[in-house]
Design a protein around this motif. Structure first.
Motif, mmCIF file in Angstrom:
data_model
loop_
_atom_site.group_PDB
_atom_site.id
_atom_site.type_symbol
_atom_site.label_atom_id
_atom_site.label_comp_id
_atom_site.label_asym_id
_atom_site.label_seq_id
_atom_site.Cartn_x
_atom_site.Cartn_y
_atom_site.Cartn_z
ATOM 1 N N LYS A 18 0.804 -1.235 0.000
ATOM 2 C CA LYS A 18 0.000 0.000 0.000
ATOM 3 C C LYS A 18 0.827 1.270 0.000
ATOM 4 C CE LYS A 18 -2.002 -0.224 3.675
ATOM 5 N NZ LYS A 18 -2.073 -0.674 4.887
ATOM 6 N N ARG A 92 8.081 4.226 13.207
ATOM 7 C CA ARG A 92 8.416 2.966 12.507
ATOM 8 C C ARG A 92 9.119 1.973 13.430
ATOM 9 N NH1 ARG A 92 4.741 3.407 8.939
ATOM 10 N NH2 ARG A 92 4.681 5.586 8.298
ATOM 11 N N VAL A 100 0.510 -0.573 18.441
ATOM 12 C CA VAL A 100 -0.401 0.352 17.759
ATOM 13 C C VAL A 100 -1.840 -0.160 17.715
ATOM 14 C CG1 VAL A 100 0.156 -0.468 15.407
ATOM 15 C CG2 VAL A 100 -0.662 1.862 15.735
ATOM 16 N N ALA A 104 -5.506 1.571 17.679
ATOM 17 C CA ALA A 104 -6.293 1.416 16.440
ATOM 18 C C ALA A 104 -7.610 0.681 16.678
ATOM 19 C CB ALA A 104 -5.468 0.696 15.376
ATOM 20 N N ARG A 110 -10.564 6.139 16.972
ATOM 21 C CA ARG A 110 -10.927 6.069 15.550
ATOM 22 C C ARG A 110 -11.829 7.249 15.162
ATOM 23 N NH1 ARG A 110 -8.957 1.609 13.467
ATOM 24 N NH2 ARG A 110 -9.838 2.140 11.452
ATOM 25 N N ASP A 134 -9.640 1.655 6.336
ATOM 26 C CA ASP A 134 -11.087 1.915 6.252
ATOM 27 C C ASP A 134 -11.379 3.183 5.453
ATOM 28 O OD1 ASP A 134 -10.010 3.739 8.014
ATOM 29 O OD2 ASP A 134 -11.607 3.576 9.499
ATOM 30 N N ILE A 135 -10.484 3.517 4.520
ATOM 31 C CA ILE A 135 -10.703 4.744 3.737
ATOM 32 C C ILE A 135 -11.831 4.535 2.722
ATOM 33 C CG2 ILE A 135 -9.577 6.567 2.373
ATOM 34 C CD1 ILE A 135 -8.340 5.928 5.216
ATOM 35 N N ARG A 160 7.647 -7.179 4.320
ATOM 36 C CA ARG A 160 7.910 -6.467 5.579
ATOM 37 C C ARG A 160 9.322 -6.768 6.076
ATOM 38 N NH1 ARG A 160 3.836 -3.224 8.381
ATOM 39 N NH2 ARG A 160 3.890 -1.787 6.661
ATOM 40 N N ARG A 180 -1.395 -8.616 14.012
ATOM 41 C CA ARG A 180 -1.906 -7.246 14.001
ATOM 42 C C ARG A 180 -3.095 -7.108 13.047
ATOM 43 N NH1 ARG A 180 0.205 -2.346 12.017
ATOM 44 N NH2 ARG A 180 2.132 -3.299 11.296
ATOM 45 N N SER A 188 -12.103 -2.866 11.463
ATOM 46 C CA SER A 188 -12.266 -2.425 10.070
ATOM 47 C C SER A 188 -12.358 -3.661 9.196
ATOM 48 C CB SER A 188 -11.069 -1.630 9.556
ATOM 49 O OG SER A 188 -10.642 -0.701 10.466
#
Ligand code: DC
Length: 223
Positions: A18, A92, A100, A104, A110, A134-135, A160, A180, A188
């Motif tokens: 992404k 990072r 996180v 989240a 949110r 969740d855009i 990753r 995660r 989401s």
């Protein structure tokens, strides 16, 4: 339609490519770039500094409403700051990736961040590429281009690991990617595309091929 600034929304799990895709696309199309994950990571920095426990749900939500998060939307140099302190590198760190999900999966966090994201997108008159979880479904479902980018778990773990270049073991990376995503998926829905969202599987595609595939979805401004 043609007079509205272009918004390209890209959702997907970690390691799906992404971020590289969204940045590359923004640079190619001359648009801004918003990494919404960096906003959750910024709240995670504040949460870890606060000393709050993971189950202090209300206090974590309140903390998110009090911290000032600034994100730079230049795709050549994305930046993140919390209360005026640059945290671009800090967000990072593996300890942030580990914790996180606590912020989240907090519904008040949110709500606060979704409001901030919508404001940032509205303020971007030249158009913007926005990446997250969740855009396409919650933050900006009215985006002209909506993509869900997925890849096989093995490919995501490999990517990753390459990104982290030895900074984390395979077990740690697997935890970051698989555990995660599992936690995040409780708040989401980013594993199957919503109506009108184009699914792109990047497992066997190069970065350029993915960017090309998304460019092909951008409507002609004359129409
Ligand atoms: O994409 P990332 O790894 O930087 O995201 C960091 C965290 O934020 C991850 O746990 C998923 C979460 N996130 C989210 O829940 N919704 C978004 N729109 C973006 C990220």
């Amino acid at each position: 339609m043609g007079s509205q600034p272009l918004v390209v929304a890209i959702d997907g799990p970690s390691g799906s490519g992404k971020s590289s895709t969204a940045r590359g696309l923004a640079q190619r199309l001359g648009l801004g770039y918003l990494d919404t994950g960096s906003m959750y990571r910024a709240v995670a920095v504040a949460y870890l500094e606060s000393g709050l426990a993971a189950d202090e749900v209300e206090a974590i939500g309140y903390l998110a409403s009090q911290v000032r998060i600034e994100v730079g939307t230049d795709p050549a140099r994305p930046t993140t700051a919390v209360d005026g302190v640059d945290v671009t590198a800090t967000i990072r760190e593996p300890r942030i990736s580990q914790h996180v999900s606590v912020v989240a999966t907090n519904l008040e966090v949110r709500r606060v961040l979704t409001d901030q994201m919508r404001r940032l997108i509205s303020d971007h008159d030249e158009g913007i590429v926005v990446e997250g979880r969740d855009i396409t479904t919650v933050v900006w479902p009215q985006a002209q281009v909506r993509v869900l980018l997925v890849a096989d778990p093995a490919a995501r773990i490999r990517r990753r690991e390459a990104e982290l270049a030895g900074a984390a073991s395979t077990d740690e990376v697997t935890d970051q990617v698989v555990r995660r995503d599992h936690d995040d998926a409780t708040v989401s829905q980013f594993e199957t595309p919503a109506d009108g969202v184009t699914l792109i599987d990047s497992t066997h595609l190069s970065l350029d091929e993915v960017i090309e595939a998304i460019c092909a979805l951008v409507p002609d401004p004359q129409e």
